[in-house]
Each structure stands twice: as structure tokens, then as C-alpha cells.
Scaffold this motif. Structure first.
Motif: not given
Length: 75
Positions: A4-6, A58-60, A66-69
Motif C-alpha cells: 500500500x502506498x500513501x 495506475x497500470x504501472x 502497489x496499491x495507491x491509496x
């Protein structure tokens, strides 16, 4: 494993070499258009768009697991 990535971390980093079209427009550089070149959305190419919201980005991030929050997901 998903990471998860903030996205707030970009506010604390300095990207002096990443000249987005938004930055070039603010520095009065004339370009034919300022939209993102990586997606077909009519969105100005900004740092936040390039790294968090662009469908290409988002695809990358998805390929890297990696989930972008988004800010609304953080609180």
C-alpha cells in the motif's frame, strides 16, 4: 503481496527534474497543449496526475503490485 502506498509522500519530496506540462505552463513556456500525453483524458499533465491518477500510471502501479491509496481512503 500487495504494497500500500500513501500518495501524501509526494508532498514532501522534491522533483526538481520532472518538468510537467503544468510546471512549464506556470513558467510561461508556450506549448501546443498541456494535457497528459500518456492518456486520452483531457487532463492537464501535473505531478499528481502523472504519478497517481493517470490510467497509465495506475497500470504501472498495478503491475508492481502497489496499491495507491487516495486521500479519502486514508482516513
Amino acid at each position: 503481496m500487495k504494497v500500500k502506498f500513501d500518495g501524501r509522500i509526494f508532498g514532501t519530496w522534491n522533483f526538481p527534474l520532472l518538468s510537467t506540462r503544468e510546471l512549464l505552463r506556470r513558467k510561461s513556456m508556450e506549448l501546443p497543449y498541456y494535457n497528459c500525453v500518456l492518456c486520452n483524458n483531457l487532463v492537464e499533465e501535473s505531478l499528481v496526475h502523472l504519478l497517481l491518477h493517470c490510467p497509465f500510471a495506475t497500470g504501472c502501479w498495478n503491475c508492481l503490485s502497489v496499491e495507491v491509496l487516495h486521500q479519502s481512503d486514508i482516513y
